[in-house]
Motif scaffolding. Structure first.
Motif, PDB file in Angstrom:
ATOM      1  N   LYS A  48      93.108  56.724  57.943  1.00  0.00           N
ATOM      2  CA  LYS A  48      93.800  57.468  56.889  1.00  0.00           C
ATOM      3  C   LYS A  48      92.892  57.538  55.664  1.00  0.00           C
ATOM      4  CE  LYS A  48      98.565  56.496  58.261  1.00  0.00           C
ATOM      5  NZ  LYS A  48      99.886  55.951  57.827  1.00  0.00           N
ATOM      6  N   SER A  49      92.971  58.664  54.963  1.00  0.00           N
ATOM      7  CA  SER A  49      92.072  58.908  53.835  1.00  0.00           C
ATOM      8  C   SER A  49      92.861  59.292  52.595  1.00  0.00           C
ATOM      9  CB  SER A  49      91.081  60.020  54.214  1.00  0.00           C
ATOM     10  OG  SER A  49      90.252  60.347  53.125  1.00  0.00           O
ATOM     11  N   PHE A  50      92.447  58.759  51.447  1.00  0.00           N
ATOM     12  CA  PHE A  50      93.119  59.018  50.176  1.00  0.00           C
ATOM     13  C   PHE A  50      92.057  59.279  49.110  1.00  0.00           C
ATOM     14  CE2 PHE A  50      95.397  56.053  52.778  1.00  0.00           C
ATOM     15  CZ  PHE A  50      96.730  56.412  52.709  1.00  0.00           C
ATOM     16  N   THR A  51      92.192  60.350  48.346  1.00  0.00           N
ATOM     17  CA  THR A  51      91.219  60.678  47.308  1.00  0.00           C
ATOM     18  C   THR A  51      91.895  60.713  45.941  1.00  0.00           C
ATOM     19  OG1 THR A  51      89.824  61.947  48.812  1.00  0.00           O
ATOM     20  CG2 THR A  51      89.578  62.415  46.471  1.00  0.00           C
ATOM     21  N   TYR A  52      91.225  60.092  44.949  1.00  0.00           N
ATOM     22  CA  TYR A  52      91.760  60.018  43.598  1.00  0.00           C
ATOM     23  C   TYR A  52      90.698  60.428  42.586  1.00  0.00           C
ATOM     24  CZ  TYR A  52      95.265  57.287  46.020  1.00  0.00           C
ATOM     25  OH  TYR A  52      96.223  56.873  46.905  1.00  0.00           O
ATOM     26  N   LYS A  53      91.128  61.075  41.540  1.00  0.00           N
ATOM     27  CA  LYS A  53      90.226  61.526  40.488  1.00  0.00           C
ATOM     28  C   LYS A  53      89.857  60.378  39.547  1.00  0.00           C
ATOM     29  CE  LYS A  53      90.254  65.784  41.902  1.00  0.00           C
ATOM     30  NZ  LYS A  53      89.039  66.369  42.536  1.00  0.00           N
ATOM     31  N   ARG A  54      88.892  60.675  38.662  1.00  0.00           N
ATOM     32  CA  ARG A  54      88.333  59.686  37.750  1.00  0.00           C
ATOM     33  C   ARG A  54      89.400  58.866  37.021  1.00  0.00           C
ATOM     34  NH1 ARG A  54      86.157  63.055  34.307  1.00  0.00           N
ATOM     35  NH2 ARG A  54      84.043  63.079  35.185  1.00  0.00           N
ATOM     36  N   LYS A  55      90.333  59.539  36.389  1.00  0.00           N
ATOM     37  CA  LYS A  55      91.308  58.837  35.557  1.00  0.00           C
ATOM     38  C   LYS A  55      92.247  57.949  36.358  1.00  0.00           C
ATOM     39  CE  LYS A  55      91.382  62.196  31.758  1.00  0.00           C
ATOM     40  NZ  LYS A  55      92.230  63.117  30.957  1.00  0.00           N
ATOM     41  N   GLN A  56      92.341  58.180  37.667  1.00  0.00           N
ATOM     42  CA  GLN A  56      93.237  57.388  38.500  1.00  0.00           C
ATOM     43  C   GLN A  56      92.626  56.078  38.967  1.00  0.00           C
ATOM     44  OE1 GLN A  56      93.897  60.951  41.142  1.00  0.00           O
ATOM     45  NE2 GLN A  56      96.004  60.212  41.107  1.00  0.00           N
ATOM     46  N   VAL A  57      91.296  55.950  38.908  1.00  0.00           N
ATOM     47  CA  VAL A  57      90.664  54.759  39.475  1.00  0.00           C
ATOM     48  C   VAL A  57      89.713  54.021  38.532  1.00  0.00           C
ATOM     49  CG1 VAL A  57      90.878  55.588  41.842  1.00  0.00           C
ATOM     50  CG2 VAL A  57      88.818  56.136  40.543  1.00  0.00           C
ATOM     51  N   LEU A  58      89.115  54.707  37.570  1.00  0.00           N
ATOM     52  CA  LEU A  58      88.117  54.048  36.734  1.00  0.00           C
ATOM     53  C   LEU A  58      88.761  53.196  35.642  1.00  0.00           C
ATOM     54  CD1 LEU A  58      85.124  56.471  36.059  1.00  0.00           C
ATOM     55  CD2 LEU A  58      85.476  54.827  37.902  1.00  0.00           C
ATOM     56  N   ARG A  59      88.300  51.960  35.516  1.00  0.00           N
ATOM     57  CA  ARG A  59      88.696  51.071  34.427  1.00  0.00           C
ATOM     58  C   ARG A  59      87.440  50.842  33.582  1.00  0.00           C
ATOM     59  NH1 ARG A  59      93.640  48.547  35.700  1.00  0.00           N
ATOM     60  NH2 ARG A  59      94.637  49.813  37.327  1.00  0.00           N
ATOM     61  N   THR A  60      87.404  51.421  32.414  1.00  0.00           N
ATOM     62  CA  THR A  60      86.189  51.446  31.590  1.00  0.00           C
ATOM     63  C   THR A  60      86.341  50.575  30.348  1.00  0.00           C
ATOM     64  OG1 THR A  60      86.949  53.380  30.360  1.00  0.00           O
ATOM     65  CG2 THR A  60      85.716  53.792  32.378  1.00  0.00           C
ATOM     66  N   GLY A  61      85.224  50.412  29.643  1.00  0.00           N
ATOM     67  CA  GLY A  61      85.249  49.741  28.351  1.00  0.00           C
ATOM     68  C   GLY A  61      85.049  48.240  28.393  1.00  0.00           C
ATOM     69  N   SER A  62      84.649  47.677  29.541  1.00  0.00           N
ATOM     70  CA  SER A  62      84.461  46.228  29.650  1.00  0.00           C
ATOM     71  C   SER A  62      82.993  45.852  29.490  1.00  0.00           C
ATOM     72  CB  SER A  62      84.972  45.736  31.005  1.00  0.00           C
ATOM     73  OG  SER A  62      86.362  45.979  31.143  1.00  0.00           O
ATOM     74  N   VAL A  63      82.769  44.632  28.991  1.00  0.00           N
ATOM     75  CA  VAL A  63      81.418  44.092  28.834  1.00  0.00           C
ATOM     76  C   VAL A  63      81.409  42.675  29.402  1.00  0.00           C
ATOM     77  CG1 VAL A  63      79.595  43.449  27.215  1.00  0.00           C
ATOM     78  CG2 VAL A  63      80.986  45.480  26.786  1.00  0.00           C
ATOM     79  N   GLY A  64      80.408  42.367  30.243  1.00  0.00           N
ATOM     80  CA  GLY A  64      80.317  41.051  30.851  1.00  0.00           C
ATOM     81  C   GLY A  64      79.745  40.011  29.906  1.00  0.00           C
ATOM     82  N   PRO A  65      79.775  38.738  30.308  1.00  0.00           N
ATOM     83  CA  PRO A  65      79.218  37.655  29.484  1.00  0.00           C
ATOM     84  C   PRO A  65      77.737  37.843  29.171  1.00  0.00           C
ATOM     85  CG  PRO A  65      80.526  36.767  31.301  1.00  0.00           C
ATOM     86  CD  PRO A  65      80.368  38.234  31.566  1.00  0.00           C
TER      87      PRO A  65
END
Length: 217
Positions: free
Chosen positions: A125-142
């Motif tokens: 089964k295949s599911f496709t989602y656009k940018r706003k549905q999957v991307l979590r942005t704005g994070s910075v690592g240690p």
């Protein structure tokens, strides 16, 4: 943070078959049967459920490869990490980013993510989602490096047993992370490519003392 580099580009004929197979929508949020959901910790010990406000079981990091029957689940993919900014970025010869900061360049070029369960089997089964549905942005690592996470919407429960889940991403132009000058290691191609591929298991939910079994009434 849970990080990686993308896998090799998929054979074009197979990729076309996957992305052209249709994309029914995933089910709405919910924990399946209402029971407690084990949280997913990445190799650094971060609680991904708390970090991304996910109620369902997350499948992705090595310690998170199991979920319960009749329960919805969410697919995470390794974070995409880039140089801190345009001033510190280094690129392969001839590459020109469309955005000054590499992380903004990745987010800008990202078109969609396709999730394929049990690829190459009758249960695929295949599911496709656009940018706003999957991307979590704005994070910075240690380490001070920015990253973008890919977190899917919830998927319906799968049958008990072994399964695979493959993530393809589609970019509208080549992107390089600014961390090195080797295209094979630091860049993602335009078009669709495999980003993450893993297996996991759906298991029966453990019974607890005092649970009522209607079949034994």
């Amino acid at each position: 943070m849970y990080r990686s580099r993308a896998l090799a580009v998929l054979v074009p004929s197979l990729l076309a078959a996957v992305l052209g197979s249709g994309a029914p929508a995933a089910s709405a949020a919910g924990s399946g049967d209402g029971g407690p959901v084990p949280h997913c910790l990445n190799p650094e010990g971060d609680d991904l459920n708390a970090l991304y406000h996910v109620k369902q079981r997350i499948i992705g990091p090595p310690a998170c490869r199991e979920t319960f029957e009749k329960a919805q689940w969410v697919r995470s993919a390794p974070d995409w990490v880039t140089a801190a900014d345009g001033a510190s970025a280094v690129y392969p010869e001839g590459y020109e980013p469309l955005r000054i900061d590499p992380i903004d360049d990745f987010d800008h070029k990202f078109v969609s993510a396709t999730y394929v369960h049990d690829i190459g089997t009758p249960q695929e089964k295949s599911f496709t989602y656009k940018r706003k549905q999957v991307l979590r942005t704005g994070s910075v690592g240690p380490d001070g490096l920015p990253f973008t996470a890919l977190i899917s919407p919830p998927f319906k429960a799968l049958s008990v047993g072994e399964h695979t889940t493959t993530v393809f991403i589609t970019l509208d132009a080549e992107h390089c992370d600014g961390l090195g000058t080797v295209r094979e290691e630091n860049c993602l191609p335009a078009g669709s490519s495999v980003f993450s591929d893993t297996s996991f298991e759906v298991v029966s939910r453990p019974r607890h003392d005092g649970d009522h079994d209607p079949d034994k009434s």
